[in-house]
Design a protein around this motif. Structure first.
Motif, PDB file in Angstrom:
ATOM      1  N   ARG A  75       0.836  -1.213   0.000  1.00  9.44           N
ATOM      2  CA  ARG A  75       0.000   0.000   0.000  1.00  9.44           C
ATOM      3  C   ARG A  75       0.868   1.260   0.000  1.00  9.44           C
ATOM      4  O   ARG A  75       0.619   2.207  -0.748  1.00  9.44           O
ATOM      5  CB  ARG A  75      -0.916  -0.008   1.217  1.00  9.44           C
ATOM      6  N   VAL A  76       1.876   1.264   0.849  1.00 11.24           N
ATOM      7  CA  VAL A  76       2.721   2.451   0.996  1.00 11.24           C
ATOM      8  C   VAL A  76       3.502   2.736  -0.277  1.00 11.24           C
ATOM      9  O   VAL A  76       3.637   3.897  -0.693  1.00 11.24           O
ATOM     10  CB  VAL A  76       3.676   2.272   2.196  1.00 11.24           C
ATOM     11  N   ASN A  77       4.028   1.675  -0.910  1.00  8.61           N
ATOM     12  CA  ASN A  77       4.873   1.862  -2.099  1.00  8.61           C
ATOM     13  C   ASN A  77       4.084   1.958  -3.392  1.00  8.61           C
ATOM     14  O   ASN A  77       4.677   2.126  -4.465  1.00  8.61           O
ATOM     15  CB  ASN A  77       5.879   0.713  -2.195  1.00  8.61           C
ATOM     16  N   ASN A  78       2.764   1.871  -3.310  1.00  5.49           N
ATOM     17  CA  ASN A  78       1.923   1.952  -4.504  1.00  5.49           C
ATOM     18  C   ASN A  78       1.700   3.404  -4.904  1.00  5.49           C
ATOM     19  O   ASN A  78       0.606   3.946  -4.838  1.00  5.49           O
ATOM     20  CB  ASN A  78       0.578   1.261  -4.251  1.00  5.49           C
ATOM     21  N   SER A  79       2.790   4.034  -5.319  1.00 14.30           N
ATOM     22  CA  SER A  79       2.726   5.440  -5.725  1.00 14.30           C
ATOM     23  C   SER A  79       3.825   5.712  -6.734  1.00 14.30           C
ATOM     24  O   SER A  79       4.917   5.150  -6.650  1.00 14.30           O
ATOM     25  CB  SER A  79       2.914   6.361  -4.507  1.00 14.30           C
ATOM     26  N   ASP A  80       3.529   6.594  -7.675  1.00 11.05           N
ATOM     27  CA  ASP A  80       4.558   7.015  -8.629  1.00 11.05           C
ATOM     28  C   ASP A  80       5.574   7.939  -7.968  1.00 11.05           C
ATOM     29  O   ASP A  80       6.678   8.113  -8.466  1.00 11.05           O
ATOM     30  CB  ASP A  80       3.914   7.736  -9.823  1.00 11.05           C
ATOM     31  N   PHE A  81       5.171   8.550  -6.841  1.00  9.06           N
ATOM     32  CA  PHE A  81       6.049   9.498  -6.159  1.00  9.06           C
ATOM     33  C   PHE A  81       6.901   8.779  -5.121  1.00  9.06           C
ATOM     34  O   PHE A  81       6.425   7.883  -4.427  1.00  9.06           O
ATOM     35  CB  PHE A  81       5.221  10.592  -5.477  1.00  9.06           C
ATOM     36  N   ALA A  82       8.152   9.208  -5.003  1.00 12.14           N
ATOM     37  CA  ALA A  82       9.060   8.563  -4.051  1.00 12.14           C
ATOM     38  C   ALA A  82      10.141   9.561  -3.645  1.00 12.14           C
ATOM     39  O   ALA A  82      11.327   9.331  -3.856  1.00 12.14           O
ATOM     40  CB  ALA A  82       9.676   7.304  -4.665  1.00 12.14           C
ATOM     41  N   LEU A  83       9.691  10.663  -3.074  1.00 10.81           N
ATOM     42  CA  LEU A  83      10.629  11.687  -2.624  1.00 10.81           C
ATOM     43  C   LEU A  83      11.041  11.443  -1.178  1.00 10.81           C
ATOM     44  O   LEU A  83      12.228  11.332  -0.868  1.00 10.81           O
ATOM     45  CB  LEU A  83       9.996  13.075  -2.772  1.00 10.81           C
ATOM     46  N   SER A  84      10.059  11.352  -0.280  1.00 11.52           N
ATOM     47  CA  SER A  84      10.346  11.138   1.138  1.00 11.52           C
ATOM     48  C   SER A  84       9.329  10.184   1.727  1.00 11.52           C
ATOM     49  O   SER A  84       8.216  10.024   1.211  1.00 11.52           O
ATOM     50  CB  SER A  84      10.319  12.466   1.902  1.00 11.52           C
ATOM     51  N   ALA A  85       9.719   9.542   2.824  1.00 11.35           N
ATOM     52  CA  ALA A  85       8.841   8.624   3.549  1.00 11.35           C
ATOM     53  C   ALA A  85       9.293   8.607   5.000  1.00 11.35           C
ATOM     54  O   ALA A  85      10.473   8.827   5.300  1.00 11.35           O
ATOM     55  CB  ALA A  85       8.891   7.223   2.945  1.00 11.35           C
ATOM     56  N   TYR A  86       8.351   8.308   5.909  1.00 10.22           N
ATOM     57  CA  TYR A  86       8.653   8.409   7.334  1.00 10.22           C
ATOM     58  C   TYR A  86       8.027   7.251   8.091  1.00 10.22           C
ATOM     59  O   TYR A  86       7.040   6.653   7.650  1.00 10.22           O
ATOM     60  CB  TYR A  86       8.118   9.729   7.903  1.00 10.22           C
TER      61      TYR A  86
END
Length: 477
Positions: free
Chosen positions: A401-412
Motif C-alpha cells: 500500500r505504501v509503495n503503490n505510488s509514482d512518487f518517491a521523494l520522502s517517507a517516514y
C-alpha cells in the motif's frame, strides 16, 4: 517593494523590457504587493550571453577564491535576514518564524558549498598501460539554467546557486513570478558581496520570454528544476534536442507509518507541526498516515486535538502557526480533494472548509480519517493542509500500500524497534527516509527523490557533482 530590483543581468539591476508587468499578490489578504517590469526574450538572451561570456574566467578562478566569495555572500545574507524574512512572509504567506528559518537554511547552503568548493577531489587509478597513469578529474559543466518554485522562495534558489557557483558554473535563474522579491534579496546579497558580472543572472517574466530561450539554447549545458512532475516531464522533452544534463526535484506524496510501539506523543507533536508548516505546501511533508489499528483511535484523536488548536492567520501576526495557501487555484484544488474524500467515505474530523479572513486564501487545517486508498487525499499529492489517515494491521500488506505510488521523494516511520527500523528503511521505496524524525532537509546531506519525484541530488557532497563533468586522462610517459 520592488523599486530597486527587477532583472539582474551582467552584474546590474535593470528594468525588464517585456510587454506586461509581473503583478505580485500577498496571499494573506489578496492585495497587491507591487509590480515588476517583466523580462523580454531579449532580456533573457542578454542574461544568457552574459553568463556565457563570464564562464571562462569564473571556472578558472581558483576554488579558494570562489569559496571566499560564497562566504561573503553568506555574511551579506546574515546582515539582511530581518528584511528578507518580511519579504518572504509577504510573498508566500508563511508565518514570519518559518520565513526566518528558511532564510537561515539558505545561508547554510552558501556556507556549506563555500567549503565544498575547496573539496572537489579527483583520483589516480593504476593504468594497465606500462608507464601509464589514469587521472580522474572534475570540471564545471558550463552555463546552468535554474528554475525554482514558489513554496520555498529562497532556499530553492540557494540550493541551485550555491553548488553551481562553487563548481565554477555560471547561472541564469528564473524564479517563480509569484515570489520574485525573495529571490531578488539573494541576488542583492550576491551583488554586495562582489559577484563578478555575468556569473549569476536573474530574469522574471512569462514562460515564452524566460523559459523557452533558455531551454532551446545550446549554450545552456545543464538545467536544474524544482517544480511539478508534469513540468519536469515537459522539460525533459524540451531539453532532448540539445541533450542537456538535468537534475529535478519534483512532486511528492510522503507516507508516514506509525507502528504499534511508536512513541505516540512524539509522533503526534512532530507530525502536526510538520504537516501544517507552510500550509502543507511542502513537497516532503507528511501526506498520508498509515497507523497500526491498535493505536489508530488514539492517533486520530490526538492529531485532531492538536490541529484544532493551531492559530491560522496572517503570516506576520504574532502566534500564527499556519498561513494561507498561495492562490485561489490551490484553494479550489484543496476543496476538490476534501469533497472527493467525503464522497468515498472518509470522515472529516476537523477542518474541511475555507476560512474567511482579510480576503486571504485560507483553508482550515484538516484531518481526514478512515480514508480509502483510492481517495485523492492518499492517491495523489495534496500540497495543502490535509492530513489523510488510514489504518493497517498486516505489515506485508502495508508495504504494498505504501509503495503503490509514482512518487518517491520522502517517507517516514515511527517505531522503537531496532529490527523494524532497519526493515522499514530497506522496504520503503523513497529517495529519503526519516525514522522518528522529519528532519531531512539540510545543507550537509543529499536531498532528492526517485521514480516520478525526480533525479539528481541537492545538498551534501553529492550536490556539487551534479554541476560537474567527469574527465578521464590516460597519461603515458
Amino acid at each position: 517593494m520592488y523599486e530597486n530590483f527587477g532583472q539582474f543581468i551582467n552584474g546590474k539591476w535593470s528594468r525588464g523590457n517585456g510587454n506586461e508587468p509581473v503583478s505580485v499578490i500577498d496571499p494573506g489578504n489578496g492585495q497587491s504587493l507591487g509590480f515588476i517590469p517583466a523580462a523580454s526574450t531579449e532580456d533573457t538572451l542578454s542574461a544568457l550571453a552574459a553568463a556565457e561570456q563570464a564562464l571562462d574566467s569564473w571556472k578558472n578562478t581558483q576554488a579558494w577564491a570562489r569559496a571566499d566569495l560564497l562566504q561573503a555572500v553568506a555574511r551579506e545574507m546574515v546582515a539582511a535576514a530581518a528584511v528578507a524574512a518580511v519579504v518572504i512572509s509577504k510573498e508566500s504567506g508563511k508565518p514570519l518564524a518559518q520565513a526566518k528559518r528558511e532564510w537561515e537554511l539558505s545561508v547554510d547552503q552558501f556556507v556549506w558549498y563555500a567549503e565544498e568548493a575547496r573539496r572537489i577531489y579527483g583520483r589516480i587509478v593504476e593504468s594497465r598501460v606500462p608507464g601509464g597513469r589514469c587521472e580522474v578529474s572534475h570540471e564545471p559543466v558550463g552555463v546552468v539554467a535554474a528554475f525554482t518554485a514558489w513554496n520555498f522562495p529562497v532556499v530553492l534558489v540557494a540550493r541551485k546557486l550555491a553548488p553551481a557557483l562553487a563548481a565554477g558554473c555560471t547561472v541564469v535563474l528564473r524564479p517563480s513570478s509569484e515570489v520574485p522579491g525573495s529571490a531578488m534579496m539573494i541576488f542583492e546579497c550576491l551583488r554586495k558581496a562582489g559577484i563578478p558580472a555575468g556569473v549569476a543572472n536573474l530574469v522574471v517574466g512569462p514562460t515564452p520570454a524566460t523559459y523557452e530561450p533558455l531551454i532551446a539554447s545550446p549554450v545552456v549545458k545543464k538545467v536544474s528544476l524544482t517544480g511539478s512532475t508534469q513540468l519536469g516531464q515537459q522539460m525533459i522533452r524540451d531539453s532532448a534536442a540539445t541533450i542537456k544534463r538535468l537534475s529535478m526535484e519534483l512532486g511528492g506524496n510522503a507516507p508516514v507509518i506509525v507502528f504499534e510501539d511508536a512513541d505516540l506523543e512524539k509522533a503526534l507533536d512532530l507530525s502536526v507541526a510538520t504537516k501544517f508548516a507552510n500550509c502543507g505546501q511542502v513537497c516532503v511533508t507528511a501526506d498520508r498516515f498509515y497507523v497500526h489499528e491498535s493505536v489508530y483511535e488514539s492517533f486520530v484523536e490526538g492529531f485532531a486535538r492538536r490541529t484544532s488548536q493551531l492559530k491560522v492567520g496572517y503570516g506576520q501576526d504574532e502566534g500564527t502557526a499556519m498561513g494561507p495557501l498561495i492562490n485561489t487555484r490551490r484553494l479550489q484544488a484543496i476543496e476538490a480533494i476534501v469533497t472527493d474524500a467525503r464522497e468515498k467515505g472518509a470522515k472529516v474530523i476537523t477542518g474541511g472548509h475555507r476560512i474567511d479572513l482579510n480576503g486571504g486564501y485560507f483553508y482550515a487545517p484538516t484531518v481526514l480519517a478512515d480514508v480509502p486508498d483510492d481517495a485523492l487525499a492518499i492517491a495523489e499529492e495534496n500540497f495543502g493542509p490535509i492530513a489523510a489517515i488510514t489504518s493497517f494491521s498486516d505489515s506485508e500488506d502495508l508495504w504494498a500500500r505504501v509503495n503503490n505510488s509514482d512518487f518517491a521523494l520522502s517517507a517516514y516511520a515511527f517505531t522503537r524497534d531496532p529490527g523494524r527500523i532497519r526493515e522499514t528503511v530497506a522496504k520503503l521505496e523513497s529517495g529519503m527516509v526519516g525514522i522518528n524524525s522529519y528532519a531531512l532537509a539540510a545543507a550537509e546531506v543529499p536531498f532528492g527523490g526517485i521514480k516520478a519525484s525526480g533525479m539528481g541530488r541537492e545538498g551534501g557532497s553529492e550536490g556539487i557533482h551534479d554541476y560537474m563533468n567527469v574527465k578521464l586522462a590516460q597519461i603515458v610517459v
